[in-house]
Design a protein around this motif. Structure first.
Motif, PDB file in Angstrom:
ATOM      1  N   LEU A 279       0.805  -1.223   0.000  1.00 42.67           N
ATOM      2  CA  LEU A 279       0.000   0.000   0.000  1.00 42.67           C
ATOM      3  C   LEU A 279       0.841   1.277   0.000  1.00 42.67           C
ATOM      4  O   LEU A 279       0.314   2.352  -0.246  1.00 42.67           O
ATOM      5  N   TYR A 280       2.137   1.147   0.287  1.00 39.08           N
ATOM      6  CA  TYR A 280       2.960   2.360   0.351  1.00 39.08           C
ATOM      7  C   TYR A 280       3.211   2.902  -1.053  1.00 39.08           C
ATOM      8  O   TYR A 280       3.611   2.164  -1.953  1.00 39.08           O
ATOM      9  N   ARG A 281       2.960   4.189  -1.220  1.00 38.22           N
ATOM     10  CA  ARG A 281       3.211   4.835  -2.514  1.00 38.22           C
ATOM     11  C   ARG A 281       4.563   5.506  -2.435  1.00 38.22           C
ATOM     12  O   ARG A 281       4.745   6.465  -1.700  1.00 38.22           O
ATOM     13  N   ASN A 282       5.489   4.969  -3.199  1.00 42.44           N
ATOM     14  CA  ASN A 282       6.878   5.402  -3.066  1.00 42.44           C
ATOM     15  C   ASN A 282       7.153   6.678  -3.863  1.00 42.44           C
ATOM     16  O   ASN A 282       7.990   6.684  -4.756  1.00 42.44           O
ATOM     17  N   ARG A 283       6.434   7.726  -3.544  1.00 40.60           N
ATOM     18  CA  ARG A 283       6.705   9.001  -4.184  1.00 40.60           C
ATOM     19  C   ARG A 283       7.287   9.949  -3.146  1.00 40.60           C
ATOM     20  O   ARG A 283       6.839   9.943  -2.003  1.00 40.60           O
ATOM     21  N   THR A 284       8.271  10.732  -3.549  1.00 39.54           N
ATOM     22  CA  THR A 284       8.887  11.631  -2.574  1.00 39.54           C
ATOM     23  C   THR A 284       7.935  12.796  -2.264  1.00 39.54           C
ATOM     24  O   THR A 284       7.045  13.097  -3.039  1.00 39.54           O
TER      25      THR A 284
ATOM     26  N   MET B 112      -3.125   4.637  -6.949  1.00 38.67           N
ATOM     27  CA  MET B 112      -3.096   5.155  -5.575  1.00 38.67           C
ATOM     28  C   MET B 112      -1.953   6.156  -5.438  1.00 38.67           C
ATOM     29  O   MET B 112      -0.884   5.965  -6.017  1.00 38.67           O
ATOM     30  N   VAL B 113      -2.203   7.181  -4.678  1.00 38.29           N
ATOM     31  CA  VAL B 113      -1.169   8.209  -4.446  1.00 38.29           C
ATOM     32  C   VAL B 113      -1.112   8.524  -2.951  1.00 38.29           C
ATOM     33  O   VAL B 113      -2.028   8.178  -2.202  1.00 38.29           O
ATOM     34  N   ASN B 114      -0.041   9.193  -2.557  1.00 45.76           N
ATOM     35  CA  ASN B 114       0.063   9.608  -1.156  1.00 45.76           C
ATOM     36  C   ASN B 114      -0.966  10.695  -0.851  1.00 45.76           C
ATOM     37  O   ASN B 114      -1.239  11.544  -1.706  1.00 45.76           O
ATOM     38  N   ALA B 115      -1.505  10.639   0.355  1.00 40.31           N
ATOM     39  CA  ALA B 115      -2.372  11.738   0.793  1.00 40.31           C
ATOM     40  C   ALA B 115      -1.515  13.003   0.876  1.00 40.31           C
ATOM     41  O   ALA B 115      -0.296  12.933   1.022  1.00 40.31           O
ATOM     42  N   ARG B 116      -2.158  14.149   0.787  1.00 36.93           N
ATOM     43  CA  ARG B 116      -1.384  15.406   0.718  1.00 36.93           C
ATOM     44  C   ARG B 116      -0.604  15.667   2.004  1.00 36.93           C
ATOM     45  O   ARG B 116       0.537  16.087   1.957  1.00 36.93           O
ATOM     46  N   VAL B 117      -1.256  15.457   3.129  1.00 40.43           N
ATOM     47  CA  VAL B 117      -0.547  15.608   4.400  1.00 40.43           C
ATOM     48  C   VAL B 117      -0.740  14.323   5.205  1.00 40.43           C
ATOM     49  O   VAL B 117      -1.661  13.562   4.951  1.00 40.43           O
ATOM     50  N   GLY B 118       0.161  14.119   6.161  1.00 39.88           N
ATOM     51  CA  GLY B 118       0.059  12.914   6.977  1.00 39.88           C
ATOM     52  C   GLY B 118       0.684  11.731   6.269  1.00 39.88           C
ATOM     53  O   GLY B 118       1.537  11.889   5.404  1.00 39.88           O
ATOM     54  N   ILE B 119       0.203  10.555   6.616  1.00 37.96           N
ATOM     55  CA  ILE B 119       0.886   9.332   6.184  1.00 37.96           C
ATOM     56  C   ILE B 119       0.043   8.465   5.252  1.00 37.96           C
ATOM     57  O   ILE B 119       0.528   7.499   4.677  1.00 37.96           O
ATOM     58  N   ASN B 120      -1.212   8.820   5.072  1.00 37.69           N
ATOM     59  CA  ASN B 120      -2.126   7.940   4.343  1.00 37.69           C
ATOM     60  C   ASN B 120      -1.908   7.945   2.836  1.00 37.69           C
ATOM     61  O   ASN B 120      -1.132   8.720   2.309  1.00 37.69           O
ATOM     62  N   ALA B 121      -2.667   7.060   2.191  1.00 34.03           N
ATOM     63  CA  ALA B 121      -2.689   7.017   0.722  1.00 34.03           C
ATOM     64  C   ALA B 121      -4.145   7.171   0.290  1.00 34.03           C
ATOM     65  O   ALA B 121      -5.063   6.952   1.083  1.00 34.03           O
ATOM     66  N   THR B 122      -4.339   7.560  -0.962  1.00 37.65           N
ATOM     67  CA  THR B 122      -5.706   7.720  -1.454  1.00 37.65           C
ATOM     68  C   THR B 122      -5.774   7.296  -2.920  1.00 37.65           C
ATOM     69  O   THR B 122      -4.748   7.042  -3.545  1.00 37.65           O
ATOM     70  N   PHE B 123      -6.971   7.225  -3.463  1.00 34.96           N
ATOM     71  CA  PHE B 123      -7.144   6.767  -4.842  1.00 34.96           C
ATOM     72  C   PHE B 123      -7.032   7.922  -5.828  1.00 34.96           C
ATOM     73  O   PHE B 123      -7.401   9.055  -5.510  1.00 34.96           O
ATOM     74  N   ASN B 124      -6.559   7.594  -7.032  1.00 33.66           N
ATOM     75  CA  ASN B 124      -6.632   8.537  -8.143  1.00 33.66           C
ATOM     76  C   ASN B 124      -7.957   8.261  -8.853  1.00 33.66           C
ATOM     77  O   ASN B 124      -8.082   7.278  -9.602  1.00 33.66           O
ATOM     78  N   LEU B 125      -8.940   9.111  -8.624  1.00 27.82           N
ATOM     79  CA  LEU B 125     -10.297   8.844  -9.118  1.00 27.82           C
ATOM     80  C   LEU B 125     -10.428   8.996 -10.627  1.00 27.82           C
ATOM     81  O   LEU B 125     -11.507   8.763 -11.185  1.00 27.82           O
ATOM     82  N   ALA B 126      -9.336   9.345 -11.302  1.00 24.36           N
ATOM     83  CA  ALA B 126      -9.394   9.411 -12.766  1.00 24.36           C
ATOM     84  C   ALA B 126      -9.181   8.022 -13.376  1.00 24.36           C
ATOM     85  O   ALA B 126      -9.396   7.837 -14.569  1.00 24.36           O
ATOM     86  N   LYS B 127      -8.756   7.074 -12.581  1.00 26.62           N
ATOM     87  CA  LYS B 127      -8.491   5.714 -13.078  1.00 26.62           C
ATOM     88  C   LYS B 127      -9.718   4.833 -12.874  1.00 26.62           C
ATOM     89  O   LYS B 127     -10.319   4.855 -11.789  1.00 26.62           O
ATOM     90  N   ARG B 128     -10.036   4.054 -13.896  1.00 25.50           N
ATOM     91  CA  ARG B 128     -11.246   3.226 -13.858  1.00 25.50           C
ATOM     92  C   ARG B 128     -11.265   2.243 -12.668  1.00 25.50           C
ATOM     93  O   ARG B 128     -12.261   2.195 -11.949  1.00 25.50           O
ATOM     94  N   PRO B 129     -10.153   1.498 -12.414  1.00 30.20           N
ATOM     95  CA  PRO B 129     -10.207   0.571 -11.267  1.00 30.20           C
ATOM     96  C   PRO B 129     -10.454   1.309  -9.948  1.00 30.20           C
ATOM     97  O   PRO B 129     -11.184   0.822  -9.092  1.00 30.20           O
ATOM     98  N   ALA B 130      -9.844   2.500  -9.821  1.00 30.21           N
ATOM     99  CA  ALA B 130     -10.028   3.276  -8.585  1.00 30.21           C
ATOM    100  C   ALA B 130     -11.477   3.736  -8.457  1.00 30.21           C
ATOM    101  O   ALA B 130     -12.040   3.733  -7.345  1.00 30.21           O
TER     102      ALA B 130
END
Lengths: 123, 446
Positions: free
Chosen positions: B185-190, B298-316
């Motif tokens: 689940l971790y999104r490895n984006r800086t 999935m992308v990192n949430a803007r603040v904090g530690i969570n992740a969230t969905f990219n709602l532009a993608k069909r599976p999401a």
């Protein structure tokens, strides 16, 4: 070094990556021997396809700006190769275009100097 | 359902409200230049109009939370489990909407102000920004060996109490799930905020470290939880205490880590310069990510530690729709439980078989398979393995003290009950909601 990719422009994304990395090496923002992200990390970072990231690295490698290895990943090359014929051809064409746009020798040289100062010296 | 149980449930569920309040209130503090989902320049963060909007947001959110608290109290009046649960589930659905209304209102107002004051930094063309030096910093994953001791601990009850194996195994599965979540689940984006790679690397390390810490803590807490459950399984209130403690530990750790990461993000980005990353255009209401140019689901949430969905993608989109449908359907589960609670337990004997029925469940025994029957007036102490345990019905697999594994379909309020032993040695305990149902069935069988 910040990479900014424009998804609405005509330039393909892999070409934008290639161009910006070359500019960053020239400007000293990326120094020879410095590690670059892996293809997977670059794709994840920019939200692009892995194939696009891989294509950008293949291009940079073919042009001699980076080396890639199984252990170290992509690394900025210590000594980039000589000026390639296609670079010289591109420069010749641009100079011709500037001349046709009405610029004289001194103006073209000043323009080149300004671009060098901005891109390489960071002035 | 006794008042004690209702108060216990209230004590378990109600803390969600202050936690949500603290999290939403915390959005007013600038982290990575973001306030209530809007990226603002440093100078704008102390602007009097901005501060006024934030004060209004805090007031509205306090009001929303007090309203939700007031709405929770009448639930104590419901004595039936089904109606109690239905009310709670409706309350939970409302909790997922009501406190976020002030957030969305404030987000919209701040965006309008940002446009009007010319604070917008995002280019009109869709862009992706990446820090190459920070991205080259590789993620150091925790070794799976760290997850093995809690897995062994959570599997330990299986060695001592095989009769409850489905419960122990289901609980033990949480540990490998923790490891899978940690890895997948971790999104490895800086965490790019501006052109300062050292800042980006520091922010990224903070997120990575705390991500691992959370899942490892969760795995170890699960290990101790399983042992605690095994030691207290025979004592209802002690067992409930262990469950409560487990919930408290997990919630405290989750909230603590989230707030700690936010505080560090706040400190590390307090002095961002004029050049900063502005991705507001990709976030609907500051909380839903929508970027067709981003290949990630999935992308990192803007603040904090969570992740969230990219709602532009069909599976999401499909997953998000499924989750919303699931949330909205939750109260239906309560309605279903109400039906189950009110359905009588029935015991029927025909020429060929004995049948115990409750709501949608049914157990039948062919008469030729019956080895012995007995009418009992006292129930043994029962521990549920898998099935339903209500005041009006006990159905499914249970362990009875001194009896071993039993299949039950009884109304515990209405004795006596019919104990049936099959020729293969398995035991069934049947009984109906009507008075004398078991005795009449025993008579017919004899």
């Amino acid at each position: 070094m910040l990479l900014r990719l424009d998804f609405s422009g005509d330039t393909p994304v892999y070409q934008q990556i290639r161009n910006q990395i070359v500019s960053a090496i020239a400007a000293g923002q990326l120094v020879p021997g410095e590690k670059l992200p892996t293809v997977r990390a670059l794709a994840e970072e920019c939200g692009i396809n892995m194939m696009t990231a891989s294509k950008a690295y293949q291009l940079l490698k073919a042009e001699g700006y980076i080396t890639t290895g199984r252990r170290d990943g992509a690394v900025v090359r210590l000594q980039p190769g000589d000026v390639k014929p296609e670079t010289m051809e591109g420069l010749r064409l641009r100079v011709c275009e500037l001349r046709l746009a009405g610029l004289g020798r001194d103006e073209i040289l000043k323009l080149c100097g300004d671009i060098y100062d901005k891109e390489v010296e960071g002035l | 359902m006794t008042l004690g149980w209702r108060l216990f449930m209230l004590a378990v569920l109600l803390p969600v409200l202050p936690i949500l309040y603290v999290m939403l209130r915390d959005e007013c503090e600038p982290k990575k230049n973001i306030i209530v989902g809007v990226t603002l320049p440093y100078a704008a963060q102390s602007d009097s109009v901005v501060r006024g909007l934030l004060e209004q947001y805090k007031r509205e959110m306090r009001l929303a939370c007090w309203a939700m608290l007031a709405a929770a109290i009448p639930n104590l009046l419901f004595s039936g489990f089904g109606s109690f649960l239905t009310y709670w589930l409706v309350w939970v659905v409302a909790l997922c909407v009501v406190p976020f209304i002030p957030y969305i209102r404030c987000n919209k107002a701040l965006r309008q102000l940002k446009e009007a004051r010319g604070w917008k930094r995002a280019p009109d063309a869709p862009q992706a920004v990446a820090d190459l030096q920070a991205a080259a910093q590789e993620m150091r994953w925790l070794s799976p060996w760290w997850f093995l001791p809690p897995l062994a601990a959570s599997l330990a009850p299986l060695a001592f109490d095989w009769t409850m194996w489905p419960l122990w195994l289901a609980d033990a599965l949480i540990v490998p799930v923790c490891w899978l979540c940690y890895r997948c689940l971790y999104r490895n984006r800086t965490e790019v905020v501006d052109g300062d790679s050292h800042r980006t690397m520091a922010l990224t390390r903070v997120r990575r470290y705390n991500w691992g810490k959370f899942w490892l803590t969760m795995a170890w807490a699960t290990g101790f939880f399983n042992i605690g459950m095994w030691l207290t399984i025979g004592h209802v209130w002690l067992c409930m205490g262990v469950i409560l403690l487990y919930g408290v530990v997990i919630c405290t750790e989750a909230v603590g880590i989230e707030l700690r990461v936010r505080r560090l993000q706040e400190k590390l980005t307090a002095d961002c310069g004029a050049e900063y990353v502005d991705e507001d255009d990709r976030w609907i209401w500051g909380m839903f990510y929508y970027n067709p140019n981003d290949s990630r689901m999935m992308v990192n949430a803007r603040v904090g530690i969570n992740a969230t969905f990219n709602l532009a993608k069909r599976p999401a989109q499909i997953i998000a729709l499924f989750l919303v449908a699931l949330l909205l359907a939750c109260p239906l589960f309560g309605v279903w439980m109400m039906g189950m609670e009110r359905a009588p337990v029935e015991l029927a004997v025909t020429e060929t078989e004995v049948t115990g029925t409750h709501y949608t469940d049914q157990w039948s025994i062919a008469r030729e398979d019956i080895a012995a029957i007995e009418v009992i007036t006292d129930l043994p102490r029962l521990r549920r393995v898998a099935g339903t345990g209500m005041d009006s019905a006990l159905t499914g697999q249970f362990n009875g003290d001194g009896w071993g594994r039993l299949t039950l379909c009884i109304d515990p309020r209405q004795g006596p009950w019919l104990l049936i032993e099959k020729t293969d040695g398995t035991l069934f305990l049947f009984g109906g909601s009507q008075e004398g149902a078991a005795a009449a069935a025993a008579e017919r069988l004899r």
